[in-house]
Design a protein around this motif. Sequence first.
Motif, PDB file in Angstrom:
ATOM      1  N   MET A  59       0.988  -1.110   0.407  1.00 39.26           N
ATOM      2  CA  MET A  59      -0.209   0.070  -0.111  1.00 39.26           C
ATOM      3  C   MET A  59       1.104   1.392  -0.205  1.00 39.26           C
ATOM      4  O   MET A  59       0.410   2.126  -0.502  1.00 39.26           O
ATOM      5  N   MET A  60       2.019   0.955   0.760  1.00 37.86           N
ATOM      6  CA  MET A  60       2.763   2.827   0.737  1.00 37.86           C
ATOM      7  C   MET A  60       3.573   2.552  -0.471  1.00 37.86           C
ATOM      8  O   MET A  60       3.547   3.500  -1.021  1.00 37.86           O
ATOM      9  N   MET A  61       4.013   1.504  -0.900  1.00 36.09           N
ATOM     10  CA  MET A  61       4.616   1.792  -2.080  1.00 36.09           C
ATOM     11  C   MET A  61       3.684   2.350  -3.612  1.00 36.09           C
ATOM     12  O   MET A  61       4.245   2.856  -4.451  1.00 36.09           O
ATOM     13  N   ALA A  62       2.154   1.701  -3.731  1.00 35.11           N
ATOM     14  CA  ALA A  62       1.347   2.104  -4.882  1.00 35.11           C
ATOM     15  C   ALA A  62       1.248   4.302  -3.998  1.00 35.11           C
ATOM     16  O   ALA A  62       0.935   4.817  -5.370  1.00 35.11           O
ATOM     17  N   LEU A  68       4.347  10.731  -5.827  1.00 35.76           N
ATOM     18  CA  LEU A  68       5.889  11.396  -7.014  1.00 35.76           C
ATOM     19  C   LEU A  68       5.708  10.821  -8.058  1.00 35.76           C
ATOM     20  O   LEU A  68       6.129  11.378  -9.050  1.00 35.76           O
ATOM     21  N   HIS A  69       5.012   9.864  -8.812  1.00 33.90           N
ATOM     22  CA  HIS A  69       4.542   9.902 -10.319  1.00 33.90           C
ATOM     23  C   HIS A  69       3.574  10.060 -11.073  1.00 33.90           C
ATOM     24  O   HIS A  69       3.842  10.742 -12.269  1.00 33.90           O
ATOM     25  N   GLU A  70       2.581  10.153 -10.552  1.00 32.22           N
ATOM     26  CA  GLU A  70       1.364  10.617 -10.716  1.00 32.22           C
ATOM     27  C   GLU A  70       0.552  11.662 -10.214  1.00 32.22           C
ATOM     28  O   GLU A  70      -0.471  12.981 -10.752  1.00 32.22           O
TER      29      GLU A  70
END
Length: 154
Positions: A59-62, A68-70
């Motif tokens: 969940m934290m990685m998502a 950061l990317h979106e």
Amino acid sequence: MRPLRNIFAAILLLSGAALWATARADDGAGRTPTPHPPRAQGEHCVADTDFMRRNHMKMMMAHRQDVLHEGVRTPQFNISGCVNCHAVKGDDGKPVSFASPQHFCRSCHTYAAVKIDCFECHNSRPETDGKAAATEIDGEDAARLAAFLRETKQ
């Protein structure tokens, strides 16, 4: 007669060893104590406890990917919410930093030998009065954090 005596001695020895091992297992003693993280402060987590234990890292990685990317920021899986709710206070009554072995994240991550890098950028102490706690660590906290990072360096 002598072989029979040896068999009885072996049975007694093995029985004693089995009883000793059972007693050690029952009292929770072992080489590595299992973690017992403190309970959170809030009424409920963003998800069920068992789910969070198994999936919080995903969940934290998502969430990191989204932010950061979106450029999409949602408060539900924000690490500051986790830190605010799961903070552990030290002997001085102030929340401990990740440098302390008492820190909520450290209890399980040390046990699992999993290095995390969240607190290289994020604050490991909760917000107070609407302001983030100081990110600087000094003295004993700095020494403990440096030792921990050396031990977990992969």
